[in-house]
Write a protein that holds these residues in place. Structure first.
Motif, PDB file in Angstrom:
ATOM      1  N   ILE A  23      -2.628  -6.642  -5.712  1.00 25.15           N
ATOM      2  CA  ILE A  23      -1.994  -5.490  -5.923  1.00 25.15           C
ATOM      3  C   ILE A  23      -1.002  -5.802  -7.005  1.00 25.15           C
ATOM      4  CG2 ILE A  23       0.226  -4.593  -4.621  1.00 25.15           C
ATOM      5  CD1 ILE A  23      -1.228  -4.183  -2.213  1.00 25.15           C
ATOM      6  N   GLY A  24      -0.579  -7.087  -7.184  1.00 30.10           N
ATOM      7  CA  GLY A  24       0.125  -7.405  -8.469  1.00 30.10           C
ATOM      8  C   GLY A  24      -0.393  -7.259  -9.542  1.00 30.10           C
ATOM      9  N   ARG A  25      -1.504  -7.481  -9.648  1.00 34.41           N
ATOM     10  CA  ARG A  25      -2.224  -7.328 -11.021  1.00 34.41           C
ATOM     11  C   ARG A  25      -2.530  -5.821 -11.220  1.00 34.41           C
ATOM     12  NH1 ARG A  25      -5.431 -11.673  -9.004  1.00 34.41           N
ATOM     13  NH2 ARG A  25      -7.235 -10.176  -8.106  1.00 34.41           N
TER      14      ARG A  25
ATOM     15  N   PRO B 164       2.829  -2.700 -17.161  1.00 36.92           N
ATOM     16  CA  PRO B 164       2.745  -3.943 -17.678  1.00 36.92           C
ATOM     17  C   PRO B 164       3.974  -4.828 -17.506  1.00 36.92           C
ATOM     18  CG  PRO B 164       1.767  -2.458 -19.062  1.00 36.92           C
ATOM     19  CD  PRO B 164       2.630  -1.868 -18.059  1.00 36.92           C
ATOM     20  N   ASP B 165       5.341  -4.092 -17.625  1.00 42.98           N
ATOM     21  CA  ASP B 165       6.463  -5.034 -17.487  1.00 42.98           C
ATOM     22  C   ASP B 165       7.110  -5.322 -15.941  1.00 42.98           C
ATOM     23  OD1 ASP B 165       7.180  -2.353 -17.190  1.00 42.98           O
ATOM     24  OD2 ASP B 165       9.019  -2.398 -18.512  1.00 42.98           O
ATOM     25  N   ALA B 166       6.229  -4.932 -15.147  1.00 40.17           N
ATOM     26  CA  ALA B 166       6.929  -5.088 -13.730  1.00 40.17           C
ATOM     27  C   ALA B 166       6.944  -6.621 -13.366  1.00 40.17           C
ATOM     28  CB  ALA B 166       5.821  -4.193 -12.945  1.00 40.17           C
TER      29      ALA B 166
ATOM     30  N   ASP C 208       7.171  -7.496  -4.796  1.00 34.16           N
ATOM     31  CA  ASP C 208       7.536  -7.899  -3.577  1.00 34.16           C
ATOM     32  C   ASP C 208       8.419  -6.816  -2.805  1.00 34.16           C
ATOM     33  OD1 ASP C 208       6.296 -10.460  -3.847  1.00 34.16           O
ATOM     34  OD2 ASP C 208       8.011 -11.634  -4.581  1.00 34.16           O
ATOM     35  N   GLU C 209       9.175  -6.220  -3.611  1.00 29.95           N
ATOM     36  CA  GLU C 209      10.199  -5.504  -3.012  1.00 29.95           C
ATOM     37  C   GLU C 209       9.169  -4.169  -2.505  1.00 29.95           C
ATOM     38  OE1 GLU C 209      13.520  -2.535  -4.427  1.00 29.95           O
ATOM     39  OE2 GLU C 209      13.829  -4.608  -5.508  1.00 29.95           O
ATOM     40  N   MET C 210       8.395  -3.569  -3.397  1.00 28.40           N
ATOM     41  CA  MET C 210       7.501  -2.542  -2.786  1.00 28.40           C
ATOM     42  C   MET C 210       6.686  -3.150  -1.662  1.00 28.40           C
ATOM     43  SD  MET C 210       4.064  -1.165  -4.841  1.00 28.40           S
ATOM     44  CE  MET C 210       3.113  -2.554  -4.241  1.00 28.40           C
TER      45      MET C 210
ATOM     46  N   GLN D  79       6.768   1.088   0.687  1.00 19.53           N
ATOM     47  CA  GLN D  79       6.866   2.223  -0.061  1.00 19.53           C
ATOM     48  C   GLN D  79       5.823   2.153  -1.429  1.00 19.53           C
ATOM     49  OE1 GLN D  79       9.331   4.692   0.638  1.00 19.53           O
ATOM     50  NE2 GLN D  79       9.420   3.760   2.572  1.00 19.53           N
ATOM     51  N   THR D  80       4.732   2.093  -0.801  1.00 18.14           N
ATOM     52  CA  THR D  80       3.549   2.111  -2.175  1.00 18.14           C
ATOM     53  C   THR D  80       3.399   3.608  -2.518  1.00 18.14           C
ATOM     54  OG1 THR D  80       1.947   2.015  -0.331  1.00 18.14           O
ATOM     55  CG2 THR D  80       2.281   0.050  -1.448  1.00 18.14           C
ATOM     56  N   ALA D  81       3.376   4.380  -1.689  1.00 17.49           N
ATOM     57  CA  ALA D  81       3.210   5.892  -2.079  1.00 17.49           C
ATOM     58  C   ALA D  81       4.486   6.356  -3.005  1.00 17.49           C
ATOM     59  CB  ALA D  81       3.043   6.603  -0.880  1.00 17.49           C
ATOM     60  N   VAL D  82       5.516   6.271  -2.559  1.00 18.49           N
ATOM     61  CA  VAL D  82       6.733   6.464  -3.651  1.00 18.49           C
ATOM     62  C   VAL D  82       6.708   5.691  -4.768  1.00 18.49           C
ATOM     63  CG1 VAL D  82       9.392   6.305  -3.856  1.00 18.49           C
ATOM     64  CG2 VAL D  82       8.242   6.705  -1.318  1.00 18.49           C
TER      65      VAL D  82
END
Length: 263
Positions: free
Chosen positions: A143-145, A152-154, A160-162, A167-170
């Motif tokens: 998921i991180g990748r 790219p700047d995530a 981790d917060e997501m 809240q993956t959909a949001v």
């Protein structure tokens, strides 16, 4: 091979079996078959996790995930059946011990075999729990990748917060407004799928932890009981040795008395 090995014939010592012991050995056979089935499923689950993680298309990943869901459900059912059967065998054993005593040869065979079987099951549950945790972390890395494909700047903190908020959909919607390329859409679909997989694995890990705790209590009680039996056996041996010594003493006294009477 990798089958759960417990030799019933060795334990029984070739003695003729009572109906009670025959029933016990039938139950042992049933538990062993379920545990062997669990082991085979665990090998397939590990293989399918690997395939799901290396799938390039969402369709292929979803197919693997469907296979995984079936395997995990089946393994969960097998584990619950083994746990229930072991609890039932434990209760039967306690009733038998009350009736005939723990020193009875059938009780000793039964308690030793039950203890071995329970420990093997506990080990299997632990291995399964470790495997599910390992793959949960691998899905999380995936998921991180994928987040970085879209953003790219995530930062790791954002990922981790997501994950923690669920809240993956949001998160996906907000990213799609920024980038609507096909690669971004595919990555976001993968993020949502993998997050569902993680939730499923977390549920499996919680169930396994609970089952491990329940079984640990049973094995602990069994261990205490076997320690008691061992102490009783040692005391019995000590009593026998003392008896033999007293017998020798009595024989010697008798001999000395005879000598006195002769002379």
């Amino acid at each position: 091979g990798d089958d759960i090995a417990i030799d019933i014939n060795d334990e029984a010592g070739g003695a003729p079996q009572s109906a009670f012991m025959k029933d016990f050995f039938d139950q042992v056979g049933q538990v062993k078959r379920n545990m062997d089935h669990m082991k085979r499923n665990m090998a397939n689950i590990e293989k399918t996790h690997g395939q799901a993680l290396s799938s390039v298309s969402n369709a292929a990943a979803n197919k693997r995930q469907s296979e995984l869901d079936d395997l995990i459900d089946q393994t969960s059912t097998l584990m619950k059946a083994v746990k229930e059967k072991l609890k039932e065998m434990d209760e039967q054993g306690k009733k038998h011990d009350k009736k005939v005593g723990k020193q009875d040869s059938e009780s000793r065979i039964r308690n030793n075999m039950y203890s071995t079987l329970s420990k093997k099951f506990l080990q299997l549950v632990k291995e399964y729990q470790e495997m599910q945790s390992k793959y949960k972390n691998k899905y999380r890395d995936r998921i991180g990748r994928q987040v970085k494909v879209v953003k790219p700047d995530a930062t790791d903190e954002e990922v981790d917060e997501m994950m923690e908020s669920g809240q993956t959909a949001v998160f996906a919607q907000s990213l799609l407004t920024q980038r609507s390329s096909q690669a971004a859409k595919n990555a976001l679909a993968d993020i949502q799928d993998k997050h569902r997989d993680i939730l499923r694995l977390e549920q499996s890990i919680v169930e396994l932890h609970q089952l491990f705790q329940d079984m640990s209590v049973l094995v602990q009680q069994q261990g205490d009981m076997l320690d008691d039996i061992q102490k009783s056996v040692e005391n019995a041996h000590a009593d026998v040795d003392k008896g033999v010594q007293q017998l020798e003493k009595a024989k010697q006294t008798q001999k000395n008395n005879r000598k006195r009477m002769c002379c």
